[in-house]
Design an enzyme around this catalytic site. Structure first.
Site, short mmCIF file in Angstrom:
data_model
loop_
_atom_site.label_atom_id
_atom_site.label_comp_id
_atom_site.label_asym_id
_atom_site.label_seq_id
_atom_site.Cartn_x
_atom_site.Cartn_y
_atom_site.Cartn_z
N SER A 1 30.33 68.18 75.49
CA SER A 1 30.78 68.36 73.92
C SER A 1 29.70 68.36 72.96
O SER A 1 28.92 69.11 73.05
CB SER A 1 31.69 66.96 73.76
N HIS B 1 36.82 69.27 78.30
CA HIS B 1 37.46 68.07 77.69
C HIS B 1 38.77 67.69 78.65
O HIS B 1 39.85 67.50 77.89
CB HIS B 1 37.65 68.09 76.21
N GLU C 1 33.59 76.03 76.98
CA GLU C 1 34.94 75.06 76.82
C GLU C 1 34.67 74.73 75.46
O GLU C 1 33.99 74.76 74.68
CB GLU C 1 34.61 74.08 77.96
#
Length: 299
Positions: A109, A272, A202
């Protein structure tokens, strides 16, 4: 040449820090798991700090991370969680000691900013994988892949394919991470070299149009043309729009890369999601995208 930090062994010390948002809950379960792996866990000051949404001020978070970058007894540094804030402290960090004595840095992230920087500036491998704040919801397999990555055990991935994939085989250095953060690195010293690489992406909580815009920015910057392969992980929790965008992430991605001939796979278990498997950034990998199966292995 990409530099591989020494893999962990039982008895090694690792550090947990919060380079971005503050923690919402205790990470005791994660600490216990690390200890069950035979590791000694040191928690940085930022783990227990708070400053608005951040884990302490920028100065505190930078100093905390700097302490462990410089400490030769610490063999790995793990970001406790993501959120936002890593980019605010990147330029305050001195990587001189880290570059002389590399260690594993792991997270995903927002941590993509840090992983991108050490790959771009120093060609040092890092780990994109589960963070302590996500350990309780992470699958046992995803946590096991993190352990294997840290301890230098073999990592091989195989999963069922979908018909939107573009078949083929590729070999190259694996790079990537969170799409939003990779785009934020563009034009800076923290921007990875995409040429001849296998790229994985992602993201979470974005509109389809934002995903489209970011990918087209990468394309216009010449980042997608020279890839060896493209791995698409989870693009989940997409925000609904009053007027539908009209394309799924898979559809818009294939439209953007349709003129290239490298293999493309979707739904890779990274991002995630609970099954966020560890990927080693900067290591040579082989991807095989078949009719009904995708494989990824490190050389």
């Amino acid at each position: 040449m990409n530099i591989q930090p020494l893999h962990l062994k039982k008895g090694d010390k690792i550090a947990i820090v919060c380079p971005a948002n503050k923690l919402k809950k205790s990470i005791t379960p994660a600490v216990s798991l690390f200890e069950s792996w035979g590791l000694q866990v040191i928690q940085g000051k930022s783990v227990h700090a708070a400053h608005f949404q951040f884990a302490g001020t920028d100065e505190l978070r930078a100093a905390d991370l700097q302490t462990f970058l410089d400490d030769v007894e610490i063999k790995a540094i793990l970001a406790a969680r993501g959120g936002y804030g890593g980019i605010r402290i990147l330029d305050q960090l001195d990587f001189t000691s880290f570059n002389k004595c590399p260690k594993w840095i792991a997270g995903f992230s927002d941590t993509t900013a840090l992983l991108s920087h050490i790959q771009a500036a120093f060609n040092i491998q890092s780990i994109h994988g589960q963070m302590p704040a996500s350990f309780e919801t992470g699958t046992p397999l995803s946590l096991e892949t993190l352990r294997k990555a840290l301890f230098g055990e073999a990592l091989h991935y195989s999963y069922s394919s979908i018909d939107k994939n573009r078949h083929g085989q590729a070999e190259g250095i694996l790079i990537g991470g969170n799409l939003s953060l990779l785009v934020a690195m563009q034009g800076s010293i923290s921007e990875m070299d995409y040429a001849g690489k296998i790229l994985f992406l992602e993201d979470v909580g974005e509109h389809e149009y934002a995903i489209d815009r970011m990918l087209r920015m990468l394309k216009r910057g010449g980042k997608l043309a020279g890839l060896k392969g493209l791995i698409i992980g989870a693009f989940n929790e997409i925000e609904p729009q009053e007027i539908p965008f009209g394309q799924t992430p898979e559809e818009l991605i294939m439209e953007i890369v349709r003129e290239y001939d490298y293999p493309v796979c979707f739904n890779f278990p990274v991002g995630h999601i609970a099954d966020n498997n560890a990927l080693i950034i900067g290591r040579n990998a082989i991807m095989k995208v078949g009719y009904n199966e995708v494989k990824l292995a490190y050389k």
